[in-house]
Design an enzyme around this catalytic site. Structure first.
Site, PDB file in Angstrom:
ATOM      1  N   LYS A  90      -4.575 -67.940-121.253  1.00  0.00           N
ATOM      2  CA  LYS A  90      -3.669 -68.474-120.219  1.00  0.00           C
ATOM      3  C   LYS A  90      -2.279 -67.910-120.510  1.00  0.00           C
ATOM      4  CE  LYS A  90      -1.959 -71.725-117.303  1.00  0.00           C
ATOM      5  NZ  LYS A  90      -1.437 -73.038-117.627  1.00  0.00           N
ATOM      6  N   PRO A 123      -5.130 -77.637-118.523  1.00  0.00           N
ATOM      7  CA  PRO A 123      -4.851 -78.592-119.600  1.00  0.00           C
ATOM      8  C   PRO A 123      -3.428 -79.142-119.431  1.00  0.00           C
ATOM      9  CG  PRO A 123      -5.452 -76.405-120.458  1.00  0.00           C
ATOM     10  CD  PRO A 123      -5.179 -76.252-119.009  1.00  0.00           C
ATOM     11  N   LEU A 124      -3.273 -80.459-119.436  1.00  0.00           N
ATOM     12  CA  LEU A 124      -1.954 -81.088-119.320  1.00  0.00           C
ATOM     13  C   LEU A 124      -1.841 -82.182-120.360  1.00  0.00           C
ATOM     14  CD1 LEU A 124      -1.223 -81.684-115.526  1.00  0.00           C
ATOM     15  CD2 LEU A 124      -0.113 -80.053-117.015  1.00  0.00           C
ATOM     16  N   CYS A 146       2.600 -71.861-122.768  1.00  0.00           N
ATOM     17  CA  CYS A 146       3.405 -73.061-122.999  1.00  0.00           C
ATOM     18  C   CYS A 146       4.863 -72.696-123.268  1.00  0.00           C
ATOM     19  CB  CYS A 146       2.837 -73.844-124.172  1.00  0.00           C
ATOM     20  SG  CYS A 146       3.786 -75.342-124.507  1.00  0.00           S
ATOM     21  N   ARG A 148      -0.652 -80.051-112.308  1.00  0.00           N
ATOM     22  CA  ARG A 148       0.105 -81.185-111.767  1.00  0.00           C
ATOM     23  C   ARG A 148      -0.343 -81.571-110.360  1.00  0.00           C
ATOM     24  NH1 ARG A 148       6.144 -79.413-113.166  1.00  0.00           N
ATOM     25  NH2 ARG A 148       5.301 -77.393-112.549  1.00  0.00           N
TER      26      ARG A 148
END
Length: 310
Positions: free
Chosen positions: A139, A14-15, A99, A223
């Site tokens: 995550k 997820p970005l 995050c 990325r």
């Protein structure tokens, strides 16, 4: 069960601002095994934010599909899980404990949970207890300031996590420190649940190397897929090089999905993607200047075909 861990799993990370429905549907069509929503605030879910519900929408191609949530309050997370139970087509809930963004950490969410493993354990148990989805995944990073990843994954395993994705840096490492694949390997050896490796997996060869070294059950690519979503096609097909026709096909598919989802304004939104797609091509800066002025989807499509098809 929809996820087969007998072969390496290729997962899109997820970005925020990039892995929206159009992008996810493209990588899914061209080789990704699992796609996950952008990070969703459990508070926003509970307060019925329309924008948040739009972010959860998925493409019919996304099967299996996970929603990633962030939060630090057990009761809010419980309510968020119940909201997700009402939505069909979600196969798993992924808890974000990686995050590093200060505003997320200040709320005790994201990687801040790595500072309070008791709380982390309770939150995972809460998701597992109240979710009616097939999977609960987490995550994480290696730790907050120090690497205590083995301790973390053991706690997650005993709390009921079905699998864990490890970004091979601590929170203090941000995105600049070098990725510690050795630590991911040790974590993999210490538990029975599947482990997905993440961090600086920028191309086909790196993905292969990380899988070989860590013996992880899959790789999560973030990325490394921006501007090169064909990395999933390469991994699935076992190809180090991608034909320019395949690249053009993928770029056009992405463009089509953007227009389909966002309407005509999708063409303007697609400019940032074309900036990354055109990196390394001759004449890229002229191309970027030209597309920055285009708003019309038909004109933009022609430009894309001319530039990437040459």
């Amino acid at each position: 069960m929809k996820i087969d861990f007998n072969k390496p799993l290729y997962v899109l990370a997820p970005l925020a601002g990039y892995t929206d429905l159009p992008f996810r549907s493209v990588v899914k069509r061209f080789g990704a095994d699992l796609t996950i929503s952008e990070m969703i605030s459990s508070n926003a879910l509970v307060y019925d934010s329309k924008k948040t519900y739009k972010m959860i929408e998925k493409s019919p191609l996304e099967d299996p599909y996970f929603v990633q949530i962030a939060g630090s309050d057990e009761n809010i997370i419980k309510e968020a899980v119940k909201r997700l139970n009402d939505i069909e087509g979600i196969d798993g809930i992924d808890l974000n404990c990686g995050c590093p963004v200060p505003k997320v950490v200040k709320q005790g969410a994201g990687s801040a949970l790595l500072n309070d493993l008791k709380k982390l354990s309770k939150i995972v148990e809460t998701i597992k207890k109240y979710s009616d989805k097939n999977y609960t995944s987490v995550k994480i990073r290696l730790g907050f300031t120090k690497n205590n990843v083995v301790e973390i994954v053991k706690i997650l395993e005993s709390s009921g996590a079905d699998f864990v994705t490890i970004h091979g840096r601590t929170r203090s490492g941000g995105f600049k420190a070098s990725v510690n694949y050795e630590a991911i390997k040790e974590a993999k050896e210490s538990v029975k649940i599947p482990i997905i490796a993440n961090g600086d997996i920028v191309d086909f060869n790196k993905a292969k190397e990380v899988l070989e070294f860590t013996k992880a059950d899959g790789v999560m690519i973030g990325r490394g897929a921006i501007g090169k979503p064909w990395i999933f096609y390469q991994l699935k097909e076992g190809k180090e090089f991608v034909d320019k026709d395949i690249k053009l096909k993928i770029i056009l598919e992405h463009f089509y999905q953007m227009i389909n989802f966002y309407g005509e304004y999708g063409a303007v939104m697609f400019r940032k993607h074309l900036h990354t797609y055109s990196k390394g091509y001759s004449g890229a800066s002229i191309f970027r200047d030209e597309i920055n002025k285009i708003k019309d989807p038909v004109t933009m499509r022609k430009k894309i075909e001319e530039f990437f098809g040459k």
